[in-house]
Design an enzyme around this catalytic site. Structure first.
Site, PDB file in Angstrom:
ATOM      1  N   ASP A 129      -1.877   7.789   3.874  1.00 22.79           N
ATOM      2  CA  ASP A 129      -1.482   6.423   4.234  1.00 22.79           C
ATOM      3  C   ASP A 129      -2.142   6.081   5.575  1.00 22.79           C
ATOM      4  OD1 ASP A 129      -0.267   3.979   4.165  1.00 22.79           O
ATOM      5  OD2 ASP A 129       1.792   4.718   4.298  1.00 22.79           O
ATOM      6  N   GLU A 130      -2.339   4.806   5.852  1.00 22.57           N
ATOM      7  CA  GLU A 130      -2.941   4.361   7.121  1.00 22.57           C
ATOM      8  C   GLU A 130      -4.275   5.054   7.374  1.00 22.57           C
ATOM      9  OE1 GLU A 130      -1.312   2.033   8.764  1.00 22.57           O
ATOM     10  OE2 GLU A 130       0.820   2.277   8.348  1.00 22.57           O
ATOM     11  N   LYS A 178       0.824  -1.212   0.000  1.00 21.01           N
ATOM     12  CA  LYS A 178       0.000   0.000   0.000  1.00 21.01           C
ATOM     13  C   LYS A 178       0.855   1.259   0.000  1.00 21.01           C
ATOM     14  CE  LYS A 178      -2.151  -1.093   3.783  1.00 21.01           C
ATOM     15  NZ  LYS A 178      -1.531  -2.416   3.967  1.00 21.01           N
ATOM     16  N   THR A 179       1.819   1.291   0.892  1.00 16.31           N
ATOM     17  CA  THR A 179       2.667   2.467   0.976  1.00 16.31           C
ATOM     18  C   THR A 179       3.480   2.610  -0.312  1.00 16.31           C
ATOM     19  OG1 THR A 179       2.756   2.201   3.357  1.00 16.31           O
ATOM     20  CG2 THR A 179       4.427   3.612   2.376  1.00 16.31           C
ATOM     21  N   GLN A 196      -5.794  -3.210  10.581  1.00 11.21           N
ATOM     22  CA  GLN A 196      -4.686  -2.571  11.291  1.00 11.21           C
ATOM     23  C   GLN A 196      -5.114  -1.283  11.982  1.00 11.21           C
ATOM     24  OE1 GLN A 196      -0.635  -2.830   9.499  1.00 11.21           O
ATOM     25  NE2 GLN A 196      -1.748  -3.424   7.668  1.00 11.21           N
ATOM     26  N   ARG A 241       5.049  -7.196  11.032  1.00 13.52           N
ATOM     27  CA  ARG A 241       6.248  -6.371  10.819  1.00 13.52           C
ATOM     28  C   ARG A 241       7.427  -7.259  10.421  1.00 13.52           C
ATOM     29  NH1 ARG A 241       3.976  -2.878   9.182  1.00 13.52           N
ATOM     30  NH2 ARG A 241       2.182  -4.185   9.522  1.00 13.52           N
TER      31      ARG A 241
HETATM   32  P1  ATP Z   1       1.608  -2.090   5.942  1.00 14.46           P
HETATM   33  O1  ATP Z   1       0.184  -2.528   5.931  1.00 14.46           O
HETATM   34  O2  ATP Z   1       2.385  -2.815   6.976  1.00 14.46           O
HETATM   35  O3  ATP Z   1       1.752  -0.612   5.989  1.00 14.46           O
HETATM   36  P2  ATP Z   1       2.020  -1.966   3.112  1.00 14.46           P
HETATM   37  O4  ATP Z   1       0.820  -2.570   2.507  1.00 14.46           O
HETATM   38  O5  ATP Z   1       2.096  -0.507   3.148  1.00 14.46           O
HETATM   39  O6  ATP Z   1       2.232  -2.588   4.554  1.00 14.46           O
HETATM   40  P3  ATP Z   1       4.603  -1.837   1.893  1.00 14.46           P
HETATM   41  O7  ATP Z   1       5.345  -1.402   3.086  1.00 14.46           O
HETATM   42  O8  ATP Z   1       4.306  -0.856   0.837  1.00 14.46           O
HETATM   43  O9  ATP Z   1       3.259  -2.578   2.342  1.00 14.46           O
HETATM   44  O10 ATP Z   1       5.323  -3.073   1.209  1.00 14.46           O
HETATM   45  C1  ATP Z   1       5.784  -4.176   1.981  1.00 14.46           C
HETATM   46  C2  ATP Z   1       7.095  -4.694   1.406  1.00 14.46           C
HETATM   47  O11 ATP Z   1       6.846  -5.323   0.169  1.00 14.46           O
HETATM   48  C3  ATP Z   1       8.088  -3.598   1.130  1.00 14.46           C
HETATM   49  O12 ATP Z   1       9.374  -4.081   1.411  1.00 14.46           O
HETATM   50  C4  ATP Z   1       7.915  -3.353  -0.348  1.00 14.46           C
HETATM   51  O13 ATP Z   1       9.071  -2.820  -0.922  1.00 14.46           O
HETATM   52  C5  ATP Z   1       7.617  -4.749  -0.882  1.00 14.46           C
HETATM   53  N1  ATP Z   1       6.801  -4.760  -2.110  1.00 14.46           N
HETATM   54  C6  ATP Z   1       5.581  -4.232  -2.274  1.00 14.46           C
HETATM   55  N2  ATP Z   1       5.130  -4.446  -3.521  1.00 14.46           N
HETATM   56  C7  ATP Z   1       6.092  -5.135  -4.185  1.00 14.46           C
HETATM   57  C8  ATP Z   1       6.222  -5.657  -5.519  1.00 14.46           C
HETATM   58  N3  ATP Z   1       5.280  -5.509  -6.419  1.00 14.46           N
HETATM   59  N4  ATP Z   1       7.360  -6.290  -5.808  1.00 14.46           N
HETATM   60  C9  ATP Z   1       8.330  -6.454  -4.885  1.00 14.46           C
HETATM   61  N5  ATP Z   1       8.271  -6.005  -3.625  1.00 14.46           N
HETATM   62  C10 ATP Z   1       7.165  -5.345  -3.275  1.00 14.46           C
HETATM   63 MG    MG Z   2       2.243   0.853   4.748  1.00 12.93          MG
END
Ligand code: ATP
Ligand code: MG
Length: 721
Positions: free
Chosen positions: A220-221, A35-36, A251, A606
């Site tokens: 975000d969040e 997402k981020t 979350q 995490r």
């Molecule tokens: P959270 O809910 O904990 O905030 P998130 O959904 O925001 O998580 P991110 O932090 O954006 O998730 O991504 C999690 C990990 O996965 C990061 O290390 C990111 O670089 C990696 N990632 C996300 N998408 C891809 C992709 N398409 N290919 C490779 N790595 C990815």
């Molecule tokens: Mg995130």
């Protein structure tokens, strides 16, 4: 134009979200699904492809650390500096708005931000002047009440008095508090948000300006926004459908602070043309960690429901360690971290996450004892330390004489012969005449009712502040701070304190000068703030994450709350005990228990490669000894994902006090295997194992009533039966 970098490393759903035409969008997805990453790439896409300028971007995240990271990642993608972008926390952005439009926001231009500690002090004092009894009106509860009102956008004047005495009194305090803050130019955290909302709502020109400026607003969040935060997001995007939010209902962990998970539903109602995108692939964790986390969260009712999968292998099992007390727990965790480092792991890839700040001390001690660099996020952060706050209070008073909180803090620190009576008189005058404490002090001097000595002392204090302000005028920021540290008398005060304590405080003051020297002052800050005011606001707003030298390789310690959005290769989720996690207050309340469960989900997700869960069979916390049961969350993880680990396996060399089992068996003194013993709390049982030596010696006993437990011999007070 090279856009491959922006979209290449995305999966289809992510790419769809990133490249969609400007419209309202909700990316709803579980932890670690990117997402981020989508948010960051979306911003880069808009700038690169849609021609949005850096000024046209607004992005809100939850911590300063996350904001910094986001900025860095955008710079990386676009290879341009991103400092003109508005990327920050809700509080940070609200602060910016208020600085730029102080007059329209009905604030003095020199207004000061107070953190929750300052706020509590102000409330305490207020309750005192209103003759409220502290025991019936705990200041913390009053503070909580006031903030909750503000989070809902409710001012004292909006509240209709009911016949209820308690309600009437609380309203009285709220009203008096508002008056006091207005008079002193003080703004608490909740006020930042509320004021910023009122500013936009009541000043059409300001609103028009920002609506036009921000081509797209990113959050975000989103699941953790509260009523007032969402209200100002809506104002900014009203009629423009340009709100892009990412979040995860699983979350949502700030309900206790007014966050409204309903905002996700409201969003869908308020932006009827929105698009929803779901991401289902997790890129962060191993299969085992992910499945275990999914299992736990499945126990919550009323979820929006999503299941994450991963391409990554199963990875290691989750390790569970049963410690006999909190020290043993810390010892185990630190030994594991040392082993990780020895094997070539980075310290900063290891994180210790706990439910409550008070848990950090044990880990800090063990880390210190082993010379392992670490950093605590949150907790008693640098800018919260008394000595730092004292020095800052001088600086704040130099900048704004009406800052009552600062006035009160240092009027007699260090002691300069201004007694409680004089301070009381000043308060009374301030209250009766609705003026600041500073102005009241001048009135008091002119009344000539004090002794010559007291009068001189008070004049001395006012003159000191004036002189400092004057001498500081032409100085660089760090020289100003240095001047204050040297001249305000704090150093002399701490020199008198017992050795170490005082010394540490003086070192911290020196560190403050250093922090000022390194302070990254944005000359072109749009608020036209002076460097000192910027620095003071920074000190109040920093949630402690920048005391960290981000480049240092340190073990990371923080509460699970502040770990939101972050990831680490190795995670230790500690204190998995009923009454601690889930917290005692939540066990009887389904809604709160579900929030604790979401917190557990956040904590577990995490972890990228290795996850350790630990709990202690006895724990001394807040000065009390308890014998908690293991957390229910442990039971919610299927056994197939867990391996129980023991201390011995963690130590690759016999460098510690723990001896191999066979050796300790012979030296265990009066206890033998199979021996019957009795314990004050657990009753009778039979010794199964002994290990360790000296103070570390521990014994495993099969109790008739409570089953198998490890106890520390030194504390167990066993009787042979
Ligand atoms: P959270 O809910 O904990 O905030 P998130 O959904 O925001 O998580 P991110 O932090 O954006 O998730 O991504 C999690 C990990 O996965 C990061 O290390 C990111 O670089 C990696 N990632 C996300 N998408 C891809 C992709 N398409 N290919 C490779 N790595 C990815
Ligand atoms: Mg995130």
């Amino acid at each position: 134009m090279d856009i491959t970098k922006i979209i290449d490393s995305l999966n289809d759903a992510q790419r769809q979200a990133v490249t969609a035409p400007s419209q309202a969008m909700l990316v709803l997805a579980g932890a670690g699904s990117g997402k981020t990453r989508v948010l960051v790439h979306r911003i880069a896409w808009q700038m690169q492809v849609e021609g949005v300028s850096a000024q046209g971007i607004l992005a809100v995240t939850f911590t300063n650390k996350a904001a910094r990271e986001m900025r860095g990642r955008i710079e990386d993608l676009l290879q341009v500096p991103a400092h003109t972008m508005w990327i920050g926390t809700f509080h940070g952005i609200a602060h910016r708005l208020l600085r730029r439009h102080a007059i329209q926001a009905k604030l003095p231009e020199t207004f000061q931000v107070m953190d929750s500690g300052d706020q509590l002090r102000v409330i305490k004092r207020l309750l005192n002047t209103l003759n409220f009894d502290d025991s019936k009106w705990p200041p913390r509860e009053v503070q909580w009440h006031i903030n909750a009102q503000k989070d809902e956008g409710i001012r004292a004047r909006h509240t209709v008095e009911t016949g209820d005495l308690h309600q009437r009194q609380m309203l009285r305090v709220y009203r008096a508090y508002e008056e006091l803050c207005d008079r002193s130019g003080l703004v608490d955290f909740a006020e930042l948000l509320l004021r910023a909302h009122e500013l936009l709502r009541d000043n059409q020109d300001v609103l028009d300006f920002y609506q036009q400026r921000f081509r797209q607003v990113h959050v975000d969040e989103f699941q953790d926004t509260n009523t007032i935060q969402y209200a100002w997001l809506r104002l900014l995007t009203d009629g423009r459908d340009n709100l892009f939010v990412v979040g995860d209902d699983d979350q949502s962990i700030y309900g206790w602070r007014g966050a409204k998970i309903e905002n996700i539903y409201n969003f869908q109602k308020h932006y009827p043309n929105h698009q929803v995108i779901k991401l289902e692939q997790n890129y962060r964790s191993t299969g085992t960690i992910l499945k275990a986390a999914n299992k736990i969260i499945a126990n919550n009712a009323g979820r929006m429901g999503k299941e994450l999968w991963t391409n990554a292998g199963e990875g290691d099992l989750i390790s569970l360690y049963t410690a006999f007390n909190e020290q043993d727990e810390a010892y185990f965790v630190v030994e594991r971290i040392r082993a990780w480092i020895k094997e070539g792991g980075l310290r900063s890839d290891a994180a210790i996450l706990y439910r409550s700040n008070a848990q950090s001390r044990q880990f800090e001690e063990k880390l210190m004892a082993t010379g392992t660099p670490y950093r605590v996020y949150g907790g008693l952060r640098f800018f919260d330390r008394a000595e730092i706050k004292n020095a800052l209070a001088y600086l704040r008073l130099m900048s704004n004489r009406n800052d009552d909180a600062s006035f009160e803090r240092v009027i007699n620190t260090p002691t300069r012969g201004i007694g409680a009576k004089a301070i009381d008189d000043i308060r009374c005058i301030a209250r009766d005449q609705s003026i600041s404490l500073w102005a009241a002090a001048i009135v008091l001097i002119n009344q000539r009712t004090m002794t010559a000595r007291a009068t001189n002392a008070l004049i001395g204090f006012l003159e000191l502040i004036k002189a400092l302000a004057k001498d500081a005028e032409e100085l660089e920021l760090y020289e100003k701070v240095k001047l204050v540290v040297e001249k305000c008398g704090l150093v002399e005060l701490y020199q008198k304190e017992k050795m170490d304590k005082g010394e540490e405080k003086i070192e911290n003051l020196e560190e403050l000068v250093n922090a000022a020297r390194l302070f990254d002052f944005d000359q072109d800050n749009e608020e036209n703030l002076g460097e000192l005011d910027m620095f003071l606001a920074h000190a109040a707003l920093e949630s402690g994450d920048s005391q960290a030298d981000d480049f240092d390789d340190c073990v990371q310690l923080m509460t699970i709350h502040s770990a939101k959005g972050l990831e680490f290769k190795v995670v230790f989720l500690v204190g998995m005990e009923e009454g601690l996690f889930p917290s005692q207050q939540s066990v009887d309340d389904v809604a709160r228990l579900e929030e604790e469960r979401r917190l557990c989900y956040v904590g577990m997700t995490r972890a990228m490669q290795q996850l350790y869960l630990t709990y202690a069979e006895s724990r001394r916390l807040y000065g009390r000894e308890s014998y908690p049961r293991p957390s229910r969350f442990l039971r919610e993880i299927p056994a197939e994902f867990i391996q129980e680990v023991r201390m011995r396996a963690t130590i690759s060399r016999p460098v510690t006090a723990v001896k191999p089992k066979s050796a300790s068996l012979q030296t265990a003194g009066s206890y033998k295997l199979g021996q019957g013993v009795s314990h004050a709390k657990f009753g009778e049982g039979v010794v199964l194992q002994l290990e360790g030596s000296g103070a570390q010696e521990r014994v495993q006993i099969n109790f008739k009533q409570v089953g198998v437990k490890w106890l520390m011999l030194a504390y167990a007070n066993l009787e042979v039966v």
